[in-house]
Design a protein around this motif. Sequence first.
Motif, short mmCIF file in Angstrom:
data_model
loop_
_atom_site.label_atom_id
_atom_site.label_comp_id
_atom_site.label_asym_id
_atom_site.label_seq_id
_atom_site.Cartn_x
_atom_site.Cartn_y
_atom_site.Cartn_z
N LEU A 118 7.70 24.82 21.80
CA LEU A 118 6.28 24.60 21.52
C LEU A 118 5.78 25.61 20.47
N ALA A 119 6.32 26.83 20.55
CA ALA A 119 5.93 27.87 19.59
C ALA A 119 6.33 27.44 18.18
N SER A 120 7.53 26.83 18.06
CA SER A 120 7.96 26.34 16.75
C SER A 120 7.07 25.21 16.26
N GLY A 163 3.54 26.61 15.59
CA GLY A 163 3.59 27.62 14.53
C GLY A 163 3.80 26.97 13.17
N PHE A 164 4.81 26.10 13.07
CA PHE A 164 5.09 25.48 11.78
C PHE A 164 3.96 24.53 11.38
N SER A 186 0.85 24.91 12.10
CA SER A 186 -0.21 25.78 11.64
C SER A 186 0.06 26.25 10.20
N VAL A 187 1.31 26.63 9.93
CA VAL A 187 1.70 27.08 8.59
C VAL A 187 1.45 25.96 7.58
N GLN A 243 -2.36 25.45 7.04
CA GLN A 243 -3.16 26.52 6.42
C GLN A 243 -2.65 26.98 5.06
N ARG A 244 -1.40 26.72 4.76
CA ARG A 244 -0.86 27.26 3.51
C ARG A 244 -0.40 26.15 2.57
N GLU A 271 11.48 20.75 5.26
CA GLU A 271 12.30 21.56 6.20
C GLU A 271 11.51 21.87 7.48
N TYR A 272 10.21 22.28 7.28
CA TYR A 272 9.39 22.62 8.45
C TYR A 272 9.12 21.40 9.32
N ILE A 303 12.02 20.75 11.39
CA ILE A 303 12.05 21.68 12.54
C ILE A 303 11.08 21.20 13.63
N GLN A 357 12.22 20.17 17.31
CA GLN A 357 11.70 20.90 18.47
C GLN A 357 10.90 19.97 19.38
N LEU A 408 12.08 30.39 15.31
CA LEU A 408 11.00 31.35 15.50
C LEU A 408 11.16 32.56 14.59
N LEU A 438 9.70 31.46 11.54
CA LEU A 438 8.24 31.39 11.69
C LEU A 438 7.61 32.78 11.61
N PRO A 451 3.29 30.00 22.83
CA PRO A 451 3.28 29.85 21.37
C PRO A 451 2.17 30.71 20.73
N PHE A 452 2.48 31.27 19.53
CA PHE A 452 1.52 32.20 18.93
C PHE A 452 0.94 31.62 17.63
N PRO A 512 0.27 32.10 13.89
CA PRO A 512 0.87 32.93 12.83
C PRO A 512 -0.13 33.95 12.29
#
Lengths: 503, 131
Positions: A296-298, A301-302, A304-305, A308-309, A318-319, A322, A326, B22, B25, B110-111, B113
């Motif tokens: 879930l973090a992946s 996190g990805f 979100s990346v 935002q970016r 690639e992301y 992933i 996941q 991760l 990430l 999960p965090f 970024p």
Amino acid sequence: MAASSKRRSVSLSLRMVAGSAVLALLVAAAFGVLVYAVTTLDDATKRERHAKAVTAQTLQLEKLVLDLDTGLRGFVLTGRNDLLRPWTTARRALPARRRAFLQLASTTPEERRRAEGLVNSINQYVEYYATPVVQLAKATPAASRTDIVRQEGALELGQIRKHFADFLGTENALSAARTSAAQRRSDEAIAAAVTGLILSALLITGFGLYLARSIARPVKEVADGAARLAGGDLTTRLEPHGIGEVEELTNAFNLMAERLEASRRELEEQNERLRESEQAKSDLVSVVAHELRTPLASVLGFTSVLLQRDVAAEQRREYLEIIEAQGRRLSALVNDFLDVQRLEEGQLSIASELVDVSRVVREQSELFAGQSPKHLLDVSLPPTPLPVRGDSNRLAQVVANLLSNAIKYSPSGGVVRVAGKRNGTVVRVTVQDEGVGIPAEVQREIFGKFARGHAAEEGIEGTGLGLAISRSLVEAHGGQISFESTKGRGSTFWFELPTASPG
Amino acid sequence: MTAQAETTAAKTVLICEDDSNLRTLVRLALGEGYRFFEAPDGPSAVELPRKLRPDLIVLDLMLPGRSGFEILSDLRDGDNAETPVIVISAWAHSDEAAYAAGANRFVAKPFDPDELRAAAVELLEDDGRQQ
């Protein structure tokens, strides 16, 4: 040993009855002896009374004889008829007196003989001396007064008196002897009876002590033991001694204590198992939450990346890959987790149909053969079917898991050998790879839930539940699963299922 | 952009995390301008800090072969007693234990970024002021 155990088998109540009976007999015997003593004493008294009566009779008879003699002498000397009266009176009384004497003095034949001897001498005196002398004195008084006649009379009378003296002497001596013998017997009997009674008293006291020892003391021990038991000390046991029913009581107590202890132990174990299973469940929930959070973090996190970016197109792809991988991992994790849960709760229904393991292995091998260009699948199956009883979908799941692991854990490719064969009474399926192998330190826990060895650091995906599920499934089919592996040289996993009986 | 890159250029960050996605990430979250090193398991997470003397350590509590708490106390007992450490963990409730073992920040998986980046920047600035 055998004798003592035999002795113990005699029940306590039987012992009490026997003991009481023996004591009662002893007391009765003592009383019997006492009664005998009293009777003997009574008998002696009667004998003495009789002896006195005989003496009295004898004396009266003697007086009668003396009366006869007095009358005779007076008449012979004087010739006066009135002086003859004592004679006449005595002569008349003599038969009755004689009869009474004989009747009384005939307790024993010997006494009767002596009494008859006395009576005979009296008869002789009366018939052959006194009566003729009285007649002579009536006819010729002078002749009856001669010395010869007088001397003859004195002689006769002397003899009679001697007879009387003898008789009385003998009678008194015998009576005294008998009385003293009776007295002695009585004394002895009383001594015996008293001894018997004292002995009885001692024995009764002893018997009472014996009963106290063999009943009261063990019963007290049982009561103390019960108190300890009630106080919570369930390890309380009693020394197995005592007789008959008391021994049974002790044994029953010990059995009860054992049962109590066993059931408490059982309850404690049950409690412990419940606690453990509760703990295991809470651990599992916590582990599952943890396992879900990593993919879930992946994903988050990805995402979100990406949101935002500004990310280059190639990296974006690639992301996204992933995130997709996941996401799939999360989905597989949830499915596997549900399988594990159902297997553990015994809720997973497993069909029981005739399955050809050969076909299952062939189908799964064909599915995987197309997926990895780096791997060569070498499938070896016998020409005849490999029949087992079970669930073809679930067995396919096991084979698929082993094949998937073999491919995943040989990232540089190589040969994966898949074989199925009949091995005695079992069907054995083997999957061998040339991959990274399983390090010795993680081999023990490889079938555990979420066990992934060093997969993560090697970048190998997986939920860590596949082998746990496979083992549960194989075991649910009555089979077993195992492996051999050397780190860096690859692994060989195999499972065996019982061959289905033909028909 | 360039000025910021220069001020942080020398900073080295050691990422102790077994999941390769991760690790990626974490790099992405912290952004450009750092020298990243990676420790994918327990033994390397013990070994690398001694060799590298990094400026910041990002530490996962669940590493194969070693518990994060052991690694943390090992760090605090050794040359890296003052090195700032951000603990990331899927065990959301281990924050207190992590702080007690010597963590400077705790970030639950999960965090976000940005949150991780903010924590890293803050710790590295503090560290810079102290030195």
